[in-house]
Design a protein around this motif. Structure first.
Motif, PDB file in Angstrom:
ATOM      1  N   SER A  82      16.537 -42.813 -41.485  1.00 53.66           N
ATOM      2  CA  SER A  82      15.601 -43.891 -41.190  1.00 53.66           C
ATOM      3  C   SER A  82      16.218 -44.790 -40.128  1.00 53.66           C
ATOM      4  CB  SER A  82      15.321 -44.710 -42.446  1.00 53.66           C
ATOM      5  OG  SER A  82      14.552 -45.836 -42.102  1.00 53.66           O
ATOM      6  N   PRO A  83      15.543 -44.950 -38.988  1.00 56.63           N
ATOM      7  CA  PRO A  83      16.109 -45.752 -37.907  1.00 56.63           C
ATOM      8  C   PRO A  83      15.902 -47.255 -38.103  1.00 56.63           C
ATOM      9  CG  PRO A  83      14.013 -44.920 -37.221  1.00 56.63           C
ATOM     10  CD  PRO A  83      14.288 -44.346 -38.591  1.00 56.63           C
ATOM     11  N   ILE A  84      15.579 -47.662 -39.313  1.00 59.95           N
ATOM     12  CA  ILE A  84      15.374 -49.083 -39.547  1.00 59.95           C
ATOM     13  C   ILE A  84      16.729 -49.757 -39.462  1.00 59.95           C
ATOM     14  CG2 ILE A  84      14.542 -50.820 -41.159  1.00 59.95           C
ATOM     15  CD1 ILE A  84      12.662 -48.636 -42.275  1.00 59.95           C
ATOM     16  N   SER A  85      17.036 -50.149 -38.257  1.00 62.73           N
ATOM     17  CA  SER A  85      18.343 -50.724 -37.956  1.00 62.73           C
ATOM     18  C   SER A  85      18.201 -51.541 -36.691  1.00 62.73           C
ATOM     19  CB  SER A  85      19.358 -49.603 -37.750  1.00 62.73           C
ATOM     20  OG  SER A  85      20.508 -50.077 -37.106  1.00 62.73           O
ATOM     21  N   THR A  86      18.918 -52.633 -36.638  1.00 62.72           N
ATOM     22  CA  THR A  86      18.904 -53.434 -35.413  1.00 62.72           C
ATOM     23  C   THR A  86      19.583 -52.687 -34.277  1.00 62.72           C
ATOM     24  OG1 THR A  86      20.937 -54.528 -36.085  1.00 62.72           O
ATOM     25  CG2 THR A  86      18.870 -55.629 -36.643  1.00 62.72           C
ATOM     26  N   ASP A  87      20.323 -51.640 -34.605  1.00 61.11           N
ATOM     27  CA  ASP A  87      21.011 -50.861 -33.575  1.00 61.11           C
ATOM     28  C   ASP A  87      20.105 -49.833 -32.907  1.00 61.11           C
ATOM     29  OD1 ASP A  87      23.400 -52.217 -34.049  1.00 61.11           O
ATOM     30  OD2 ASP A  87      24.019 -50.783 -35.574  1.00 61.11           O
ATOM     31  N   TRP A  88      18.958 -49.517 -33.520  1.00 61.80           N
ATOM     32  CA  TRP A  88      18.072 -48.501 -32.952  1.00 61.80           C
ATOM     33  C   TRP A  88      17.515 -49.017 -31.632  1.00 61.80           C
ATOM     34  CZ3 TRP A  88      17.658 -43.573 -34.193  1.00 61.80           C
ATOM     35  CH2 TRP A  88      16.665 -42.826 -33.560  1.00 61.80           C
ATOM     36  N   PRO A  89      17.692 -48.259 -30.526  1.00 61.35           N
ATOM     37  CA  PRO A  89      17.208 -48.733 -29.220  1.00 61.35           C
ATOM     38  C   PRO A  89      15.682 -48.731 -29.144  1.00 61.35           C
ATOM     39  CG  PRO A  89      18.283 -46.587 -29.029  1.00 61.35           C
ATOM     40  CD  PRO A  89      18.410 -47.004 -30.449  1.00 61.35           C
ATOM     41  N   CYS A  90      15.129 -49.798 -28.599  1.00 57.33           N
ATOM     42  CA  CYS A  90      13.672 -49.924 -28.516  1.00 57.33           C
ATOM     43  C   CYS A  90      13.070 -48.880 -27.570  1.00 57.33           C
ATOM     44  CB  CYS A  90      13.276 -51.331 -28.094  1.00 57.33           C
ATOM     45  SG  CYS A  90      13.865 -51.821 -26.464  1.00 57.33           S
ATOM     46  N   GLN A  91      13.864 -48.303 -26.687  1.00 54.38           N
ATOM     47  CA  GLN A  91      13.374 -47.300 -25.745  1.00 54.38           C
ATOM     48  C   GLN A  91      13.162 -45.932 -26.402  1.00 54.38           C
ATOM     49  OE1 GLN A  91      16.136 -49.118 -25.505  1.00 54.38           O
ATOM     50  NE2 GLN A  91      16.469 -49.874 -23.431  1.00 54.38           N
ATOM     51  N   VAL A  92      13.667 -45.758 -27.617  1.00 56.36           N
ATOM     52  CA  VAL A  92      13.601 -44.465 -28.294  1.00 56.36           C
ATOM     53  C   VAL A  92      12.598 -44.546 -29.438  1.00 56.36           C
ATOM     54  CG1 VAL A  92      14.921 -42.705 -29.543  1.00 56.36           C
ATOM     55  CG2 VAL A  92      16.008 -43.996 -27.688  1.00 56.36           C
ATOM     56  N   LYS A  93      11.667 -43.605 -29.435  1.00 57.38           N
ATOM     57  CA  LYS A  93      10.664 -43.547 -30.492  1.00 57.38           C
ATOM     58  C   LYS A  93      11.322 -43.234 -31.839  1.00 57.38           C
ATOM     59  CE  LYS A  93       6.923 -41.996 -27.486  1.00 57.38           C
ATOM     60  NZ  LYS A  93       5.908 -40.954 -27.284  1.00 57.38           N
ATOM     61  N   THR A  94      10.599 -43.518 -32.899  1.00 50.82           N
ATOM     62  CA  THR A  94      11.084 -43.275 -34.255  1.00 50.82           C
ATOM     63  C   THR A  94      11.206 -41.771 -34.518  1.00 50.82           C
ATOM     64  OG1 THR A  94       9.962 -45.270 -34.964  1.00 50.82           O
ATOM     65  CG2 THR A  94      10.600 -43.725 -36.682  1.00 50.82           C
ATOM     66  N   PRO A  95      12.330 -41.343 -35.134  1.00 50.29           N
ATOM     67  CA  PRO A  95      12.467 -39.919 -35.468  1.00 50.29           C
ATOM     68  C   PRO A  95      11.274 -39.411 -36.269  1.00 50.29           C
ATOM     69  CG  PRO A  95      14.535 -41.035 -35.812  1.00 50.29           C
ATOM     70  CD  PRO A  95      13.513 -42.099 -35.529  1.00 50.29           C
ATOM     71  N   GLY A  96      10.857 -38.215 -35.908  1.00 48.78           N
ATOM     72  CA  GLY A  96       9.708 -37.607 -36.567  1.00 48.78           C
ATOM     73  C   GLY A  96       8.402 -37.877 -35.849  1.00 48.78           C
ATOM     74  N   SER A  97       8.381 -38.906 -34.999  1.00 51.49           N
ATOM     75  CA  SER A  97       7.157 -39.177 -34.245  1.00 51.49           C
ATOM     76  C   SER A  97       7.083 -38.227 -33.049  1.00 51.49           C
ATOM     77  CB  SER A  97       7.108 -40.632 -33.786  1.00 51.49           C
ATOM     78  OG  SER A  97       8.119 -40.896 -32.838  1.00 51.49           O
ATOM     79  N   ARG A  98       5.893 -38.124 -32.501  1.00 44.88           N
ATOM     80  CA  ARG A  98       5.662 -37.220 -31.372  1.00 44.88           C
ATOM     81  C   ARG A  98       6.567 -37.604 -30.195  1.00 44.88           C
ATOM     82  NH1 ARG A  98       2.207 -36.562 -26.933  1.00 44.88           N
ATOM     83  NH2 ARG A  98       1.355 -34.465 -26.774  1.00 44.88           N
ATOM     84  N   ASP A  99       7.237 -36.613 -29.634  1.00 37.47           N
ATOM     85  CA  ASP A  99       8.099 -36.777 -28.448  1.00 37.47           C
ATOM     86  C   ASP A  99       9.295 -37.716 -28.654  1.00 37.47           C
ATOM     87  OD1 ASP A  99       6.591 -35.005 -26.927  1.00 37.47           O
ATOM     88  OD2 ASP A  99       5.324 -36.591 -26.111  1.00 37.47           O
ATOM     89  N   TRP A 100       9.697 -37.916 -29.901  1.00 40.26           N
ATOM     90  CA  TRP A 100      10.812 -38.840 -30.096  1.00 40.26           C
ATOM     91  C   TRP A 100      12.090 -38.306 -29.467  1.00 40.26           C
ATOM     92  CZ3 TRP A 100      15.599 -39.156 -32.251  1.00 40.26           C
ATOM     93  CH2 TRP A 100      16.022 -38.099 -33.059  1.00 40.26           C
ATOM     94  N   GLU A 101      12.330 -36.997 -29.570  1.00 42.89           N
ATOM     95  CA  GLU A 101      13.557 -36.446 -28.979  1.00 42.89           C
ATOM     96  C   GLU A 101      13.522 -36.550 -27.460  1.00 42.89           C
ATOM     97  OE1 GLU A 101      14.839 -32.657 -30.442  1.00 42.89           O
ATOM     98  OE2 GLU A 101      14.669 -33.295 -32.522  1.00 42.89           O
ATOM     99  N   ARG A 102      12.348 -36.403 -26.881  1.00 41.38           N
ATOM    100  CA  ARG A 102      12.225 -36.569 -25.427  1.00 41.38           C
ATOM    101  C   ARG A 102      12.562 -38.003 -25.030  1.00 41.38           C
ATOM    102  NH1 ARG A 102       6.887 -34.503 -23.329  1.00 41.38           N
ATOM    103  NH2 ARG A 102       7.872 -32.590 -24.013  1.00 41.38           N
TER     104      ARG A 102
END
Length: 127
Positions: A6-26
């Motif tokens: 779960s990327p619920i973290s202040t460290d998760w970059p806003c430029q990166v979509k949530t894991p599991g969402s469409r095109d998140w790895e892209r």
């Protein structure tokens, strides 16, 4: 695809979509490519293997942090000998301190994105 991460973290970059969402790895790959020198971001292997790209970004950031730390710790000793006035030295130290904070924040983001990429890769491979 369900991930345990779960990327619920202040460290998760806003430029990166949530894991599991469409095109998140892209989105993760795009963000990571911006963190490495352009020649590395253009290597097809690193683009096709985001975990490798994330690893390289981690190493790159470690080196950048080391450089800024060295510059910060040596500023008071070396800059006066280079003819820098005290006001410039103080501003330089503040600049390096701000850059260190920014690099550390980015490095934490790379770590959480790397963890999510590894978990996503393992889920695809059935591990």
């Amino acid at each position: 695809m369900s991930l345990t991460y779960s990327p619920i973290s202040t460290d998760w970059p806003c430029q990166v979509k949530t894991p599991g969402s469409r095109d998140w790895e892209r989105s993760a790959t795009k963000w990571l490519r911006e963190l490495v020198p352009s020649r590395y971001g253009s290597y097809p292997l690193l683009v096709r293997q985001p975990v490798l790209l994330a690893r390289h970004a981690q190493i790159q950031l470690q080196l950048e942090i080391r450089v800024v730390r060295t510059a910060l710790h040596s500023a008071r000793a070396e800059l006066p000998a280079m003819g820098m006035p005290e006001s410039v030295i103080e501003h330089t130290i503040k600049l390096y301190a701000a850059e260190m904070a920014q690099l550390n924040h980015i490095a934490r983001g790379v770590r959480v994105v790397t963890q999510a990429l590894v978990e996503s890769q393992n889920a695809r491979q059935g591990h």
